[in-house]
Design an enzyme around this catalytic site. Structure first.
Site, PDB file in Angstrom:
ATOM      1  N   GLY A  34      71.104 125.445 -44.972  1.00  0.00           N
ATOM      2  CA  GLY A  34      71.631 124.196 -44.436  1.00  0.00           C
ATOM      3  C   GLY A  34      70.885 123.014 -45.012  1.00  0.00           C
ATOM      4  O   GLY A  34      69.821 123.163 -45.603  1.00  0.00           O
ATOM      5  N   GLU A  35      71.500 121.856 -44.819  1.00  0.00           N
ATOM      6  CA  GLU A  35      70.888 120.652 -45.341  1.00  0.00           C
ATOM      7  C   GLU A  35      70.777 119.653 -44.212  1.00  0.00           C
ATOM      8  O   GLU A  35      71.746 119.424 -43.468  1.00  0.00           O
ATOM      9  CB  GLU A  35      71.748 120.094 -46.477  1.00  0.00           C
ATOM     10  CG  GLU A  35      71.088 118.936 -47.166  1.00  0.00           C
ATOM     11  CD  GLU A  35      71.697 118.638 -48.530  1.00  0.00           C
ATOM     12  OE1 GLU A  35      72.582 119.404 -48.969  1.00  0.00           O
ATOM     13  OE2 GLU A  35      71.291 117.637 -49.121  1.00  0.00           O
ATOM     14  N   GLY A  36      69.615 119.086 -44.045  1.00  0.00           N
ATOM     15  CA  GLY A  36      69.423 118.083 -43.000  1.00  0.00           C
ATOM     16  C   GLY A  36      69.264 116.725 -43.614  1.00  0.00           C
ATOM     17  O   GLY A  36      69.555 116.524 -44.791  1.00  0.00           O
ATOM     18  N   THR A  37      68.797 115.785 -42.808  1.00  0.00           N
ATOM     19  CA  THR A  37      68.701 114.411 -43.274  1.00  0.00           C
ATOM     20  C   THR A  37      67.612 114.243 -44.322  1.00  0.00           C
ATOM     21  O   THR A  37      67.768 113.455 -45.236  1.00  0.00           O
ATOM     22  CB  THR A  37      68.429 113.490 -42.082  1.00  0.00           C
ATOM     23  OG1 THR A  37      67.529 114.151 -41.198  1.00  0.00           O
ATOM     24  CG2 THR A  37      69.707 113.189 -41.347  1.00  0.00           C
ATOM     25  N   TYR A  38      66.529 114.970 -44.185  1.00  0.00           N
ATOM     26  CA  TYR A  38      65.465 114.787 -45.168  1.00  0.00           C
ATOM     27  C   TYR A  38      64.966 116.093 -45.774  1.00  0.00           C
ATOM     28  O   TYR A  38      63.899 116.138 -46.378  1.00  0.00           O
ATOM     29  CB  TYR A  38      64.311 113.966 -44.572  1.00  0.00           C
ATOM     30  CG  TYR A  38      63.464 114.680 -43.550  1.00  0.00           C
ATOM     31  CD1 TYR A  38      62.188 115.120 -43.887  1.00  0.00           C
ATOM     32  CD2 TYR A  38      63.938 114.919 -42.259  1.00  0.00           C
ATOM     33  CE1 TYR A  38      61.406 115.780 -42.962  1.00  0.00           C
ATOM     34  CE2 TYR A  38      63.157 115.570 -41.335  1.00  0.00           C
ATOM     35  CZ  TYR A  38      61.894 115.992 -41.682  1.00  0.00           C
ATOM     36  OH  TYR A  38      61.117 116.650 -40.768  1.00  0.00           O
ATOM     37  N   VAL A  95      66.277 120.255 -47.417  1.00  0.00           N
ATOM     38  CA  VAL A  95      67.217 121.354 -47.636  1.00  0.00           C
ATOM     39  C   VAL A  95      66.487 122.621 -47.213  1.00  0.00           C
ATOM     40  O   VAL A  95      65.307 122.788 -47.527  1.00  0.00           O
ATOM     41  CB  VAL A  95      67.626 121.481 -49.121  1.00  0.00           C
ATOM     42  CG1 VAL A  95      68.761 122.490 -49.279  1.00  0.00           C
ATOM     43  CG2 VAL A  95      68.039 120.132 -49.679  1.00  0.00           C
ATOM     44  N   ASP A 130      59.394 113.386 -32.556  1.00  0.00           N
ATOM     45  CA  ASP A 130      60.820 113.411 -32.876  1.00  0.00           C
ATOM     46  C   ASP A 130      61.522 114.527 -32.103  1.00  0.00           C
ATOM     47  O   ASP A 130      62.274 115.314 -32.676  1.00  0.00           O
ATOM     48  CB  ASP A 130      61.020 113.571 -34.388  1.00  0.00           C
ATOM     49  CG  ASP A 130      62.446 113.240 -34.818  1.00  0.00           C
ATOM     50  OD1 ASP A 130      63.165 112.567 -34.040  1.00  0.00           O
ATOM     51  OD2 ASP A 130      62.849 113.659 -35.911  1.00  0.00           O
TER      52      ASP A 130
END
Ligand code: ADP
Length: 313
Positions: free
Chosen positions: A14-18, A20, A134
């Protein structure tokens, strides 16, 4: 160097905001799965990962707890990217469970079990002077045995800050405490406790509780729901750099009865605990340690055993 060669990288998960995230395994034992998280470094903002960040993250490898995603290894690649080798947790996250109202049903006992695991993780880290910064449902991953594990502990500080321009606009503000919105530069574990309270609220109502579209709107939502921060309820607040509140009206800090309507499914003890996490003045907010001594954990219903918790299909 040596660390990198211990693992073999597989398919993308998956790929997140900051970052991979890839599946991976130990070279010496392919049955040992890991997740390899490659932090995206934006070249405009940085010449690569600061040595500080690597040192700081290495420290996180020592944080070993049943409800914290284990960090096995950290290394930087030739192209200056940072790779984290993490415990492999392929069963999704708490956000997926909260949002899937059609397929996932859960009740007060399940919320108590999830909140217990979250609070133990936070208390453990705060005892060691590590803040998360966070906390949000999508940072709470589900293990194969049903345990909840907090991801990215300490990374907000170690990673995100050096690349502030990249992250400041994308990291969700819904869980951000008022002291950060007002620009406080000195803060403590109480910032995480606020976020824990918002996760608690969201678990109950199955919607984000304070989903502001901007920082100003976020402050407005906090004022309306939890009271306008003033010198009366939070001595010193008006001296914070970015202190601004809606001027048309001063909202009172609500009494418990107001919360029983929307949040009553967790009982009066649960509502009491929720309200103690969402206290405006960070110095008067409950601590993670004190949360664990609250009467709610011993009130009926007992927390669901982890193997019986609802899972994503
Ligand atoms: P985000 O937090 O924005 O979802 P992440 O970079 O943390 O982005 O993760 C991207 C995706 O990679 C996640 O949605 C999840 O599917 C997967 N992932 C993250 N961490 C793990 C892990 N420890 N084990 C398995 N999959 C993971």
């Amino acid at each position: 160097e040596g660390e990198k060669n211990k693992y073999i990288r597989g398919k993308e998960l998956g790929e997140g905001t900051y970052a991979v995230v890839y599946e991976g395994h130990l070279r010496s034992d392919p049955s040992q799965l890991v997740a390899i998280k490659k932090i995206k470094v934006q070249k405009e903002y940085s010449d690569g990962i600061a040595p500080d960040a690597v040192r700081e993250i290495k420290f996180l490898q020592e944080l070993s707890h049943a409800n914290i995603v284990r960090l096995h290894s950290v290394y930087s690649t030739r192209d200056q990217n940072l790779c984290l080798v993490l415990e492999h947790l392929p069963r999704g996250d708490l956000e997926m469970l909260i949002r899937d109202t059609a397929a996932v049903r859960y009740g007060a006992a399940d919320i108590k079990a999830w909140m217990g695991m979250l609070c133990r993780a936070i208390a453990f880290c705060h005892d060691r002077a590590v803040l998360h910064r966070d906390i949000k449902p999508n940072n709470l991953l589900v293990a194969a045995d049903g345990a909840l594990k907090l991801a990215d502990f300490g990374l907000a500080r170690a990673c995100a800050d050096p690349y502030r321009p990249m992250t400041a606009n994308v990291v969700t503000r819904w869980y951000r405490p008022p002291e950060l919105l007002f620009g406080a530069r000195h803060y403590a574990g109480s910032i995480d406790v606020w976020s824990v309270g918002l996760v608690f609220a969201e678990l109950i109502i199955r919607n984000p509780y304070l989903p502001g579209n901007s920082e100003i709107e976020q402050i407005g939502l906090i004022c309306r729901a939890l009271g306008t921060p003033t010198e009366d309820n939070w001595p010193g607040v008006t001296r914070l750099d970015a202190y601004t509140v809606p001027t048309d009206q001063t909202y009172p800090v609500p009494k418990r009865d107001t919360f029983l309507g929307p949040f009553g499914t967790v009982g009066t003890d649960g509502v009491d605990l929720l309200m103690k996490t969402l206290v405006l003045d960070p110095r008067r907010r409950i601590t993670a340690r004190a949360m664990l001594s609250h009467g709610w954990w011993h009130a009926e219903p007992r927390p669901t055993p982890i193997q019986d918790l609802p899972q994503r299909r």
